[in-house]
Design an enzyme around this catalytic site. Structure first.
Site, PDB file in Angstrom:
ATOM      1  N   ARG A 250      -2.115   5.138   4.489  1.00 24.91           N
ATOM      2  CA  ARG A 250      -1.700   4.306   3.359  1.00 24.91           C
ATOM      3  C   ARG A 250      -0.179   4.235   3.262  1.00 24.91           C
ATOM      4  NH1 ARG A 250      -5.594   2.812  -0.151  1.00 24.91           N
ATOM      5  NH2 ARG A 250      -3.930   2.022  -1.466  1.00 24.91           N
TER       6      ARG A 250
ATOM      7  N   MET B 253       0.841  -1.206   0.000  1.00 27.72           N
ATOM      8  CA  MET B 253       0.000   0.000   0.000  1.00 27.72           C
ATOM      9  C   MET B 253       0.877   1.258   0.000  1.00 27.72           C
ATOM     10  SD  MET B 253      -3.518   0.272   2.002  1.00 27.72           S
ATOM     11  CE  MET B 253      -3.089   0.505   3.696  1.00 27.72           C
ATOM     12  N   CYS B 254       0.423   2.276  -0.660  1.00 22.92           N
ATOM     13  CA  CYS B 254       1.041   3.598  -0.638  1.00 22.92           C
ATOM     14  C   CYS B 254      -0.077   4.582  -0.953  1.00 22.92           C
ATOM     15  CB  CYS B 254       2.112   3.757  -1.726  1.00 22.92           C
ATOM     16  SG  CYS B 254       3.663   2.905  -1.361  1.00 22.92           S
ATOM     17  N   GLY B 255       0.168   5.845  -0.710  1.00 20.40           N
ATOM     18  CA  GLY B 255      -0.832   6.852  -1.055  1.00 20.40           C
ATOM     19  C   GLY B 255      -0.258   7.808  -2.084  1.00 20.40           C
TER      20      GLY B 255
END
Lengths: 296, 228
Positions: free
Chosen positions: A32, A1-3
């Site tokens: 995130r 996950m990343c934003g």
């Protein structure tokens, strides 16, 4: 996950507010990606000059007299803006290549360079990173930001996004690439070098290399669908705008919003909550394997 | 009279606890949730008759695990809306993101806009009506229930399908493994007419094509015994 967040302003009146709007979007994406954060912001440019963003873990020592030293080495006027661990050096465009090698010799990390782009990224919570650099007070025409939950390389400044591999170009990524080592070798054979072990930097270098070979931004982004293997939602910034592409499986989320004033991108709708007139915006999910870009 | 829960004042956990208690008490009340700001998991796990209106757009997993409640979202929803629904009705006025109505056992999911990829994945008895288009890999391994699409369907519709029925009015980009077009019989027209009427859909049952399982993938074929 990343934003991921991105904001492209259509009207100049909003330019002073860019940093504030992007900072709120970035902080909303903290859960995130809480381990590091970064932003590429496209601000004012001065004709004939280039900005080089550099980072040091020992900024006091590294940045002391850096502008004067560099000015003497290049025999050209250099100005410097210091923000926490980063410094942005402004110098004549023709001295850029020499300046970058001199800065690297001094042990400084190059974050990126370009006529209008500045990059700030560090390890830490997005709210802390934003406060350290004073992102909220920055103006500009467009910017992209990233909150990282690391998978493919260590939690370091060099592993944080955005990655820049050519003047005024940068890339942020949610996902992971599985053929990045092979692609790194292919690019190295062409003379395209990367500075980290990170998968996303290879994606950035791929796009830059395609553009250098004459492809348009759209063509370069379409190329990622054929040549990069893995999961990705990419947002790429250029001097004139930004582009978005998702892999064909599209399991990494993406949402976009457009009004008469701006185009916004985020991993989740939450990041849009504070944007002006968001209730009146056209909100949609970008289609898989489809390239979108906005340029002025 | 609707009771308003303003998420600028009330925490998400308290919103859900309040709604869950009201549903359990069979109070038949109506609630309106405001200032959602795209929050996740709004109105989840309601187990009883309750009318909930969520004003604005939501994040992940809105209206999950619903039983008997009628939940309406006036904006768009993030991934996983109405996952594992048992009964009740969930209405989305805007678009739904990926895997809307996944694994639903029953009830009705009415999406007025588009749904993106993996809509109705592994559905087990839910009825889903999408007034717009649906994305790729929709109804993957769908076991039971009905998926009705007024617009177009993306790639690999109904891949590895079991016994769910798929009705599409527009174009299907491609069918998944073991999914085939099937004859529309009178009982299907009747079923479809009922679902279209219930969801206020502006379409005639005769305009749709039906897709279902060829039943070749999930039945053991003795002629293939050597392959294993």
């Amino acid at each position: 996950m990343c934003g991921i967040v991105g904001l492209f302003l259509k009207k100049d009146e909003l330019r002073p507010k860019l940093g504030g709007l992007l900072t709120d979007m970035l902080i909303t994406m903290t859960d995130r990606g809480p381990d590091s954060a970064g932003i590429a912001i496209y601000g004012d440019e001065v004709s004939g000059r280039v900005k080089i963003s550099v980072q040091s873990d020992t900024p006091k020592m590294a940045f002391a007299d850096l502008d004067n030293d560099l000015s003497a080495d290049l025999d050209a006027p250099v100005t410097m803006k210091i923000l926490d661990t980063h410094a942005v050096l402004s110098l004549p465009a023709e001295a850029e290549e020499k300046a970058i090698s001199l800065l690297e010799e001094k042990g400084l990390r190059i974050m990126g360079s370009g006529a209008s782009m500045e990059i700030y990224k560090e390890v830490g919570l997005p709210k802390d990173v934003a406060a350290r650099f004073g992102l909220r007070d920055m103006g500009g025409s467009h910017g992209i930001g990233h909150t990282r939950m690391a998978t493919e390389s260590a939690v370091t400044t060099m592993g944080a996004h955005p990655f820049s591999t050519a003047d005024d170009q940068c890339l942020v990524h949610n996902g992971s690439l599985s053929n990045h080592n092979q692609m790194r070798r292919v690019l190295a054979q062409k003379g395209v070098m990367t500075r980290s072990e990170n998968d996303t930097e290879v994606g950035a270098a791929y796009i830059s290399s395609r553009i250098a070979d004459g492809a348009s931004l759209g063509e370069a982004l379409e190329g990622t669908l054929d040549d990069l293997d893995g999961f990705f939602t990419f947002v790429t910034g250029t001097k004139n705008g930004f582009g978005v592409v998702r892999d064909p499986i599209a399991c990494k989320p993406a949402v976009m919003a457009e009004t008469d004033d701006y185009v916004a991108f985020a991993s989740e709708y939450r990041a849009f909550a504070d944007l002006p007139d968001i209730d009146g915006a056209r909100v949609w999910e970008p289609e898989p394997a489809t390239v979108y870009f906005w340029e002025r | 009279m609707s009771i308003t829960l303003d998420m600028a004042q009330v925490e998400l956990r308290e919103v859900n606890t309040t709604l869950q208690a009201a549903a359990k008490a069979q109070a038949n009340e109506a609630y309106t949730i405001t200032n959602t700001r795209g929050s996740h998991a709004i109105a989840c796990g309601l187990d009883g008759p309750l009318e909930v209106t969520v004003q604005g757009s939501t994040g992940y997993y809105c209206a999950g695990m619903n039983k008997e409640a009628a939940i309406t979202v006036t904006g768009s929803t993030g991934p996983g809306v109405a996952e594992n629904m048992m009964s009740g009705v969930v209405t989305i006025e805007g678009d739904a993101s990926q895997y809307a109505g996944a694994t639903g056992h029953g009830g009705l999911l009415n999406i007025k806009g588009n749904a993106s990829s993996r809509c109705g994945i592994s559905m087990k008895g839910i009825d889903i009506v999408v007034h717009g288009n649906i994305g790729h890999m929709s109804a993957f391994m769908a076991q039971k229930g009905n998926l009705v699409v007024l617009g177009d369907a993306g790639d690999a519709l109904g891949d590895s399908l079991y016994e769910a029925r798929l009705f599409v009015r527009g174009d299907v980009k491609s069918l998944g493994a073991d999914c085939i077009e099937k004859e529309m019989r009178p009982e299907h027209i009747e079923l479809l007419a009922d679902l279209l009427a219930k969801t206020g859909a502006d379409a005639k049952p005769e305009e749709f094509k039906r897709y279902g399982s060829a039943r070749k993938l999930y039945n053991f074929n003795i002629d293939h015994a050597d392959e294993y």
